[in-house]
Structure formats: structure tokens, C-alpha cells
Design a protein around this motif. Sequence first.
Motif, mmCIF file in Angstrom:
data_model
loop_
_atom_site.group_PDB
_atom_site.id
_atom_site.type_symbol
_atom_site.label_atom_id
_atom_site.label_comp_id
_atom_site.label_asym_id
_atom_site.label_seq_id
_atom_site.Cartn_x
_atom_site.Cartn_y
_atom_site.Cartn_z
ATOM 1 N N ALA A 138 27.638 30.364 15.786
ATOM 2 C CA ALA A 138 28.267 31.236 14.527
ATOM 3 C C ALA A 138 27.867 31.044 13.244
ATOM 4 O O ALA A 138 27.685 32.290 12.469
ATOM 5 C CB ALA A 138 29.864 30.441 14.688
ATOM 6 N N GLU A 139 27.456 29.847 12.921
ATOM 7 C CA GLU A 139 26.755 29.780 11.546
ATOM 8 C C GLU A 139 25.680 30.793 11.283
ATOM 9 O O GLU A 139 25.143 31.282 10.640
ATOM 10 C CB GLU A 139 26.372 28.388 11.234
ATOM 11 C CG GLU A 139 27.318 27.416 11.133
ATOM 12 C CD GLU A 139 27.043 26.004 10.916
ATOM 13 O OE1 GLU A 139 25.978 25.557 11.131
ATOM 14 O OE2 GLU A 139 28.176 24.972 10.737
ATOM 15 N N LYS A 147 27.984 39.773 5.567
ATOM 16 C CA LYS A 147 29.305 40.320 5.359
ATOM 17 C C LYS A 147 30.216 39.700 6.565
ATOM 18 O O LYS A 147 31.511 39.880 6.626
ATOM 19 C CB LYS A 147 29.272 41.908 5.439
ATOM 20 C CG LYS A 147 28.534 42.407 4.470
ATOM 21 C CD LYS A 147 28.382 43.801 4.768
ATOM 22 C CE LYS A 147 27.715 44.449 3.479
ATOM 23 N NZ LYS A 147 27.657 46.167 3.698
ATOM 24 N N LEU A 148 29.659 39.005 7.585
ATOM 25 C CA LEU A 148 30.353 38.554 8.739
ATOM 26 C C LEU A 148 31.362 37.331 8.209
ATOM 27 O O LEU A 148 30.653 36.354 7.787
ATOM 28 C CB LEU A 148 29.459 38.174 9.658
ATOM 29 C CG LEU A 148 29.801 38.224 11.262
ATOM 30 C CD1 LEU A 148 30.396 39.529 11.781
ATOM 31 C CD2 LEU A 148 28.741 37.574 12.234
ATOM 32 N N GLU A 152 35.207 36.224 12.658
ATOM 33 C CA GLU A 152 34.624 37.409 13.166
ATOM 34 C C GLU A 152 33.434 36.770 14.018
ATOM 35 O O GLU A 152 32.922 37.132 15.196
ATOM 36 C CB GLU A 152 33.748 38.675 12.470
ATOM 37 C CG GLU A 152 35.207 39.523 11.684
ATOM 38 C CD GLU A 152 34.749 40.341 10.603
ATOM 39 O OE1 GLU A 152 35.139 41.412 10.567
ATOM 40 O OE2 GLU A 152 33.850 39.661 9.952
ATOM 41 N N ALA A 153 32.412 35.874 13.253
ATOM 42 C CA ALA A 153 31.202 35.187 14.067
ATOM 43 C C ALA A 153 31.761 34.422 15.334
ATOM 44 O O ALA A 153 31.146 34.691 16.363
ATOM 45 C CB ALA A 153 30.869 34.416 12.974
ATOM 46 N N ALA A 154 32.906 33.674 15.111
ATOM 47 C CA ALA A 154 33.575 32.683 16.263
ATOM 48 C C ALA A 154 33.535 33.733 17.495
ATOM 49 O O ALA A 154 33.662 33.439 18.387
ATOM 50 C CB ALA A 154 34.575 31.941 15.543
#
Length: 221
Positions: A138-139, A147-148, A152-154
Motif C-alpha cells: 500500500a505504501e 493522489k492515492l 484507496e491504496a489498502a
Amino acid sequence: GINAEYGTQILPFTPCVFFATQSYYFNFTFKMLVYIDRATGEDHFSDAYTAEEAFGGAVLKVPVSWGYYTDNEDVVLAGENPSAEGGDEGGAGDETKERKLNLVHQFKLVECNYMNKKGFKEWLTDEDNLTRWKKYLAESLMEKDYKLSEEEAAKQVEEGKMKEWKKSVTEFAKFILGNWKSVGIFHDVQEDIEGAKIFYVGDENGDTFYYIKDLYRTDKF
């Protein structure tokens, strides 16, 4: 950053180029991209070395070379000093030098003696590691797209990114296990069990380090 055309050795300093026009001076600094272990904060390699993606982009493949080094010896840019470029090939004074891989010497890496074949399999499937690596994925997504959001990444990781990553890392693991007799495992001076592991394979194709890419963040210096 400094790319592969500079060779496979790292400079002990950041090179600068100065241009003068009348009374004005312009300083162009070439910054180096360094790969930093997310768990330990230690540098493991940089873009001064040639690297290519492998195993679906989950792994970075970096050619390495053997040489003879003393502890306080700098690794210099390829071509600058042939006798120091990859360490001495042998000869006078070898009694004070140790045979090492260039990246082991440059980044003060140490062999991970506790990880045997069984330990490697357990390391890959350990639930704590998988939870940590999911966070790293996710990082990594957020670092690629500022912008994420964290949420949203998770979500992307849960909805497929982790599955894709595990599939690629599983293929890499099969490669490592299939070449186990030629494999060496390294980590940094902290010797942290949670830290990234670096996999050396020496075979008929040469000497190579393999890095699991998303276990690292990058920074320019």
C-alpha cells in the motif's frame, strides 16, 4: 539518478557539474536513487548499479562481482581506477584484504546464517510478515501516485494487488529453492529478522543479487 552507463560501481561522493556564463554559475547535482529497507531504514543498493525487473516486476535483479577489499576501502566509479574498480584481483597485499561481493562491501551487508531452506519457506508464509508486506504494498502504491489515499491504496491491495504480488513472489521462491545450492542470503548490519533479505545466486549465468522490490522505499541523495 546515476544510471547503468556509469558502470556497476558506486561513487563515494555526489558528483557536480559547474557551468559558468559571464558572472553566473550554475550547479547541476546528479542525485542518486537509493533503495532503503522499509523495516530497518538501512541502504541496500542504489541506481549506480545496473538493475532490471524480474518475476512480474516484484523482484529487482542486480549483477554483482567478487573482489578483494579492506574494510576502509572505497568502491570507485568504473574506469576511474582499474585496480579498485571491483577490488583487487589478487597479488601483493592480499593478506590484508577479504574476498567479498562488491555490494556486500559497499553497503556493509552481512550473511544471514540463520535462514536455511525451511526457514526461507517459513519467512515467506509467516502471517506477521504477510501483514507487514501488505502494508508495504500500500505504501508503494501511494509513493507511485501521491493522489492515492491510504484507504484507496489498502483497497487496491485487498482487491488484487496482494494476490498478484504473492503469485510473483511464489515464482521467485521456486527459483530460489531450485537453485538452493548456489544461493546465499544477506541482510544489513542490523540483522533484523523483520528486515528485507537479499538473495545471491551464483551460477553459469554469473553472480546476481535479487531484491524483493516492495520491501524497499527509495530516496534521492
